[in-house]
Write an enzyme that holds these catalytic residues in place. Structure first.
Site, short mmCIF file in Angstrom:
data_model
loop_
_atom_site.label_atom_id
_atom_site.label_comp_id
_atom_site.label_asym_id
_atom_site.label_seq_id
_atom_site.Cartn_x
_atom_site.Cartn_y
_atom_site.Cartn_z
N GLY A 82 6.91 4.88 -4.96
CA GLY A 82 6.02 5.31 -6.03
C GLY A 82 6.05 4.24 -7.11
O GLY A 82 6.07 3.05 -6.81
N SER A 114 9.92 1.19 -0.47
CA SER A 114 9.09 0.65 -1.54
C SER A 114 9.88 0.60 -2.85
O SER A 114 10.81 -0.19 -2.98
CB SER A 114 7.80 1.48 -1.66
OG SER A 114 6.90 0.88 -2.55
N ALA A 115 9.54 1.42 -3.83
CA ALA A 115 10.29 1.43 -5.09
C ALA A 115 11.77 1.72 -4.86
O ALA A 115 12.64 1.20 -5.55
CB ALA A 115 9.69 2.47 -6.05
N HIS A 151 5.97 -4.65 -0.09
CA HIS A 151 4.51 -4.79 0.06
C HIS A 151 4.07 -6.24 -0.14
O HIS A 151 3.03 -6.51 -0.73
CB HIS A 151 3.77 -3.90 -0.94
CG HIS A 151 4.14 -2.45 -0.90
ND1 HIS A 151 3.65 -1.58 0.04
CD2 HIS A 151 4.97 -1.72 -1.69
CE1 HIS A 151 4.14 -0.36 -0.18
NE2 HIS A 151 4.96 -0.43 -1.22
N GLU A 186 4.54 -5.35 4.62
CA GLU A 186 4.43 -4.00 5.17
C GLU A 186 4.65 -4.04 6.68
O GLU A 186 4.34 -5.02 7.33
CB GLU A 186 3.06 -3.40 4.82
CG GLU A 186 2.90 -3.19 3.31
CD GLU A 186 1.73 -2.31 2.96
OE1 GLU A 186 0.92 -1.99 3.86
OE2 GLU A 186 1.61 -1.94 1.78
#
Length: 233
Positions: A82, A114-115, A151, A186
């Site tokens: 997020g 991700s985060a 990403h 990714e």
């Protein structure tokens, strides 16, 4: 450390499910940290259903009555993606950085997406996210001695867009900092076990160091000699 939780044409964590099951081993209970998204209830329900399909019991930290007890009794930690600034601010406000750090250092598996991967590094300075909130500092978990930039997008030589590329922003980071950066594309992830840092998945990564040209890393490459392992100072 997963670059992204969903790839085009597949469901949540589908591309990484086998890897998660192999990594968690005998673990049965997972404590999920949904703080990177605004709707924590919905996010936690999504994660709970996906982990249940893999055979794990998942509890969300945002509903735990005693967070320290929840951390202590969990077999594994999962921090979802997020907004990285919102995530780090919540972890700081709730005084969770050190308890999570101790839990992982004691041997508990850590999964970040991700985060959640970005906060595993020393700071969040290589996130791509907008600073929608202001954490006390950029210092994060420091589970690994290198920065993670999820990403990762390669520069497009045919693009007419004049904004900075992700590569240019990472190189700017290295003008002011010495910490190596792993730009994870990714459909790629890092598996870190027993001091080894192995790039896995399909898409590979780029490794950036202050005094070296960027290096292309392909899936299956062990990169700790380039970026340091989790026990590095």
């Amino acid at each position: 450390m997963i670059s992204n939780s969903t790839v085009h044409g597949r469901g949540y964590l589908d591309h990484i499910a086998d890897e998660i099951e192999g990594f968690l081993g005998p673990a049965k209970t997972v404590l999920f940290f949904p703080f990177a998204l605004f709707d924590r209830d919905d996010y936690a329900a999504k994660a709970k259903a996906r982990f249940a399909a893999m055979g794990y019991s998942l509890e969300s930290a945002h509903t735990a009555s005693d967070l320290q007890t929840a951390i202590d009794r969990a077999d594994a930690i999962f921090i979802g993606g997020g907004n990285t600034f919102r995530l780090l601010k919540a972890l700081q406000d709730l005084e969770l950085l050190e308890p999570i750090r101790r839990k992982v250092k004691s041997g508990a598996p850590y999964i970040g997406s991700s985060a959640g991967s970005n906060v595993a590094g020393p700071t969040i300075k290589t996130t791509k996210d907008m600073p929608i909130v202001q954490p006390r500092s950029f210092d994060s978990l420091g589970l690994v001695p290198f920065q993670i930039s999820p990403h990762y997008l390669d520069p497009d030589p045919n693009s007419t867009h004049m904004g900075e590329t992700q590569e240019e922003r990472i190189l700017q980071f290295l003008e002011e900092n010495e910490t190596p950066v792993v730009g994870i594309r990714e459909r790629a992830w890092l598996r870190i076990e027993n001091g080894a840092v192995t790039l896995k998945g399909e898409a590979g990564a780029r490794i950036f160091r202050r005094t070296h040209a960027p290096i292309e890393a392909t899936p299956g490459t062990e990169i700790s000699a380039l970026v340091g392992g989790p026990d590095a100072d």
